[in-house]
Design a protein around this motif. Structure first.
Motif, PDB file in Angstrom:
ATOM      1  N   GLY A   1       0.825  -1.203   0.000  1.00  0.00           N
ATOM      2  CA  GLY A   1       0.000   0.000   0.000  1.00  0.00           C
ATOM      3  C   GLY A   1       0.857   1.251   0.000  1.00  0.00           C
ATOM      4  N   MET A   2       1.938   1.195   0.792  1.00  0.00           N
ATOM      5  CA  MET A   2       2.831   2.340   0.868  1.00  0.00           C
ATOM      6  C   MET A   2       3.424   2.631  -0.512  1.00  0.00           C
ATOM      7  SD  MET A   2       4.832   2.453   4.332  1.00  0.00           S
ATOM      8  CE  MET A   2       6.542   2.785   4.291  1.00  0.00           C
ATOM      9  N   ILE A   3       3.900   1.571  -1.183  1.00  0.00           N
ATOM     10  CA  ILE A   3       4.506   1.757  -2.501  1.00  0.00           C
ATOM     11  C   ILE A   3       3.471   2.327  -3.478  1.00  0.00           C
ATOM     12  CG2 ILE A   3       5.571   0.585  -4.465  1.00  0.00           C
ATOM     13  CD1 ILE A   3       6.662  -1.473  -2.478  1.00  0.00           C
ATOM     14  N   VAL A   4       2.267   1.736  -3.477  1.00  0.00           N
ATOM     15  CA  VAL A   4       1.240   2.184  -4.416  1.00  0.00           C
ATOM     16  C   VAL A   4       0.883   3.648  -4.149  1.00  0.00           C
ATOM     17  CG1 VAL A   4      -1.173   1.906  -5.082  1.00  0.00           C
ATOM     18  CG2 VAL A   4       0.281  -0.097  -4.790  1.00  0.00           C
ATOM     19  N   PHE A   5       0.671   4.001  -2.870  1.00  0.00           N
ATOM     20  CA  PHE A   5       0.304   5.381  -2.555  1.00  0.00           C
ATOM     21  C   PHE A   5       1.382   6.359  -2.993  1.00  0.00           C
ATOM     22  CE2 PHE A   5       0.867   8.921   0.436  1.00  0.00           C
ATOM     23  CZ  PHE A   5      -0.286   9.630   0.144  1.00  0.00           C
ATOM     24  N   LEU A   6       2.643   6.032  -2.667  1.00  0.00           N
ATOM     25  CA  LEU A   6       3.730   6.955  -3.008  1.00  0.00           C
ATOM     26  C   LEU A   6       3.888   7.070  -4.517  1.00  0.00           C
ATOM     27  CD1 LEU A   6       6.384   5.959  -0.330  1.00  0.00           C
ATOM     28  CD2 LEU A   6       5.071   8.065  -0.408  1.00  0.00           C
ATOM     29  N   ALA A   7       3.863   5.922  -5.201  1.00  0.00           N
ATOM     30  CA  ALA A   7       4.071   5.951  -6.653  1.00  0.00           C
ATOM     31  C   ALA A   7       2.917   6.678  -7.333  1.00  0.00           C
ATOM     32  CB  ALA A   7       4.201   4.525  -7.186  1.00  0.00           C
ATOM     33  N   HIS A   8       1.707   6.368  -6.914  1.00  0.00           N
ATOM     34  CA  HIS A   8       0.551   6.992  -7.539  1.00  0.00           C
ATOM     35  C   HIS A   8       0.529   8.501  -7.269  1.00  0.00           C
ATOM     36  CE1 HIS A   8      -3.783   8.164  -7.622  1.00  0.00           C
ATOM     37  NE2 HIS A   8      -3.660   7.600  -8.801  1.00  0.00           N
ATOM     38  N   GLY A   9       0.815   8.876  -6.021  1.00  0.00           N
ATOM     39  CA  GLY A   9       0.800  10.300  -5.670  1.00  0.00           C
ATOM     40  C   GLY A   9       1.900  11.086  -6.362  1.00  0.00           C
TER      41      GLY A   9
ATOM     42  N   ALA B   1       6.420  12.682  -4.144  1.00  0.00           N
ATOM     43  CA  ALA B   1       7.521  12.160  -4.958  1.00  0.00           C
ATOM     44  C   ALA B   1       8.815  12.146  -4.141  1.00  0.00           C
ATOM     45  CB  ALA B   1       7.689  13.008  -6.219  1.00  0.00           C
ATOM     46  N   LEU B   2       9.009  13.182  -3.312  1.00  0.00           N
ATOM     47  CA  LEU B   2      10.171  13.178  -2.414  1.00  0.00           C
ATOM     48  C   LEU B   2      10.113  11.965  -1.496  1.00  0.00           C
ATOM     49  CD1 LEU B   2      10.745  16.794  -1.032  1.00  0.00           C
ATOM     50  CD2 LEU B   2      12.214  15.472  -2.521  1.00  0.00           C
ATOM     51  N   GLY B   3       8.894  11.694  -0.975  1.00  0.00           N
ATOM     52  CA  GLY B   3       8.706  10.533  -0.115  1.00  0.00           C
ATOM     53  C   GLY B   3       9.068   9.250  -0.833  1.00  0.00           C
ATOM     54  N   LEU B   4       8.699   9.187  -2.119  1.00  0.00           N
ATOM     55  CA  LEU B   4       9.013   7.994  -2.920  1.00  0.00           C
ATOM     56  C   LEU B   4      10.525   7.811  -3.022  1.00  0.00           C
ATOM     57  CD1 LEU B   4       7.897   5.704  -4.721  1.00  0.00           C
ATOM     58  CD2 LEU B   4       8.086   7.263  -6.652  1.00  0.00           C
TER      59      LEU B   4
END
Lengths: 337, 281
Positions: free
Chosen positions: A56-64, A308-311
């Motif tokens: 979920g974390m990966i999906v949220f960060l990538a999508h955002g 994106a920074l978070g990603l």
């Protein structure tokens, strides 16, 4: 751990179909089997949740991150203009800040914590070993916000008044390294952030290093001493080579912590989007940028740029932590654990 | 030969003194932080701190709302994370021990164990605050629960691994179903170790600030509504310490002292529990 475990589904199934079992017995066994299946399913779902969290974390960060990354293109990673009015976002300054503060933290933290670990395992009188070790472990539990305010109120003035002017006077004029110590002594800045991080990871790395040093079999150590090695030689030629992998793993866990740390850095790093060769200049880190701006980001692009920074932070820390974990696993395997 | 011995001795002395010097410097720094915290913190402790709400700058106030908020959110987070963590740890240590999924989940859990907490905050913001369009104590508790979860999973897994197989076999031989073996035998013998893990997880999340910034936010006033922003010690410390007001900064130190003290108590409790369990085995 033994593989032979009699409580598998197969055993129970075989027992349930056993023709000699009493008629009433089969019903009970079937009930037990159903209960077991439910219990097993619940535990499986809980374990799956752990995986779902990461996914979920990966999906949220990538999508955002998509809107900012499509608008900025790859220049997001190598430009350093961060302008919320013009909607231009370049992440180089926070990425560089994160890497540099973590490097400073490691440059200070590793030798000091190795020194303490060596002191605790080889030199310290055995009466003091436990109390000092416990104290260090307890200090590892201090929340990072406390390190942050200590850095702001105590370390920063000392840096500004005494340490930074000295660095500027003595190291500033030197060729090459001099570049790192230019400009006015602000106190807060990249160096300040790095030092606070170093103090924060210190107890953490120390307790891992000490534990890893302890895995060396006493026989090896004693043989080396028996051959006439000095303490230094025992540590350098026996202890460190023996637990090399574990040490690197432990250090990388510390590095992962330093890279992702927010509160200890936000107070003292200066929160300015600029890249400077000088370590004394204020800067920012990925986590500090997110902590400072996320609640005030109302424009879609701005929000997306922060995600994106978070990603980016996620990718950096994930790599470091995965490598660390892999190394520690290799150590465990060798020890037959 | 004797020159060589002398050189080795000299190197040894130099390295040892460096090591002692490092140790003293490191310990001095840590002691300094501890001392600062105690002296500044104790100076801020008074009855008002526990009975009054966070004040506007310049007026009398305390941290009562933040203390209650932190306790509520930490408690709720532990209520969410403990059952899930124990069950997941059970799966990873027992059923999924040799499976591929188990291996992957164990690896992922160990990574989540030290993943940056601010990213957990962002993620929880994404599925709680974003859809509902408001910050809430629920969101904060979920974020804290996600940070506590891997700690509990890992300790449960390790503790269950220590329970001897013959114990399970004996229970199974008596005709106990699998789940009963797990609940009444395995959990029971690993109980105090698991409790240690839960206490350590509580200690870990009570000082977390970053994940609360975008989830529970903060609240100047007294509020126990889980659907509204809630005051909490870490964010109050962050805000107040960065403010230019002396009285806010004093409250920040008081809060920092309280949190650290609470964490220390949890850690010591965890140690006592684990020492007791070790002496029992």
């Amino acid at each position: 751990m033994a593989v032979l475990c009699p409580m598998t589904d197969e055993t129970l199934a075989a027992a349930a179909e056993e023709p000699r079992a009493a008629p009433g017995m089969t019903g009970t066994l079937r009930l037990y089997r159903r209960q077991d299946a439910v219990f097993r399913a619940i535990t499986f779902l809980s374990a799956a949740l752990v995986v779902v969290v990461l996914a979920g974390m990966i999906v949220f960060l990538a999508h955002g991150a998509i809107p900012a990354l499509t608008a900025m293109g790859p220049s997001f990673f190598w430009t350093s203009d961060w302008d919320t009015v013009e909607d231009v976002y370049g992440a180089l300054a926070p990425i560089a800040g994160t890497l540099i503060t973590a490097t400073i933290a490691m440059a200070i933290g590793i030798p000091v914590s190795f020194g303490i670990a060596m002191f605790l395992t080889e030199i310290c009188p055995s009466v003091l070993r436990r109390p000092i070790g416990t104290a260090i472990e307890l200090l590892a539990g201090i929340p990072s916000v406390v390190f942050g305010i200590w850095g702001l109120f105590y370390l920063t003035p000392v840096l500004q008044e005494y340490i930074q002017p000295a660095l500027i006077d003595y190291l500033g004029p030197l060729p090459v390294i001099g570049m790192l110590f230019q400009g006015p002594p602000f106190g807060i800045g990249i160096l300040d952030g790095g030092i606070v991080l170093a103090v924060m990871v210190l107890p953490y790395i120390t307790s891992i290093t000490r534990d890893v040093f302890m895995t060396v079999p006493p026989l090896l150590r004693e043989s080396a001493y028996g051959m006439g090695c000095t303490t230094t030689e025992v540590v350098w030629k026996i202890v460190i080579p023996y637990c090399r992998v574990g040490l690197i793993g432990g250090v990388m866990l510390g590095l992962g912590r330093a890279l992702g740390e927010t509160m200890a850095v936000t107070f003292v790093v200066g929160n300015t989007y600029q890249i400077s060769a000088s370590l004394l200049a204020p800067g920012t880190t990925i986590s500090a940028a997110i902590a400072n701006e996320f609640n005030e980001a109302f424009e879609e692009q701005h929000l997306s740029a922060l995600i994106a920074l978070g990603l980016v932070l996620f990718l950096i820390t994930f790599t470091v932590l995965a490598l660390a974990k892999w190394m520690l696993l290799a150590l465990d395997k060798r020890e037959g654990r | 030969m004797s020159a060589r011995v002398r050189r080795r001795g000299a190197v040894n002395i130099v390295v040892l003194s460096l090591s002692v010097a490092m140790a003293l410097t490191g310990l001095a720094f840590l002691a300094l932080i501890g001392w600062t915290l105690v002296s500044r913190g104790l100076a801020a402790i008074n009855l008002d701190l526990f009975t009054l709400e966070t004040p506007p700058p310049g007026s009398r106030g305390g941290l009562a709302n933040a203390i209650v908020g932190s306790a509520m959110m930490t408690g709720l987070a532990m209520l969410i994370a403990t059952p899930i963590g124990v069950l997941a740890g059970t799966y990873l240590a027992e059923y999924g021990r040799d499976s591929r999924f188990g291996g992957v989940a164990r690896f992922i859990n160990d990574i989540l164990l030290s993943a940056p907490s601010i990213l957990v905050g962002l993620f929880v913001y994404g599925f709680t605050v974003l859809p509902t369009q408001h910050y809430s104590a629920w969101a904060g508790s979920i974020a804290l629960a996600l940070i506590a979860l891997p700690v509990i999973v890992r300790s449960t897994q390790d503790m269950i691994g220590l329970v001897p197989v013959p114990l399970r076999e004996a229970a199974a031989a008596l005709g106990a179903p699998e789940w009963r073996v797990m609940v009444s035998i395995v959990w029971r013998s690993a109980g105090s170790g698991m409790l240690t893990g839960v206490l350590l997880a509580a200690a870990r999340i009570s000082g977390e600030t970053a994940p609360l910034l975008f989830t529970a936010l903060n609240n100047q006033f007294w509020s126990t509504d889980l659907n509204a922003p809630m005051a909490n010690l870490p964010v109050v410390i962050y805000r107040f310490a960065l403010s230019p007001y002396d009285d806010w900064q004093r409250l920040a130190w008081g809060g920092a002292f309280l949190i650290t003290f609470a964490i220390l108590v949890l850690n010591v409790l965890a140690r006592l529990v684990s020492a007791r369990s070790q002496s029992k085995v």
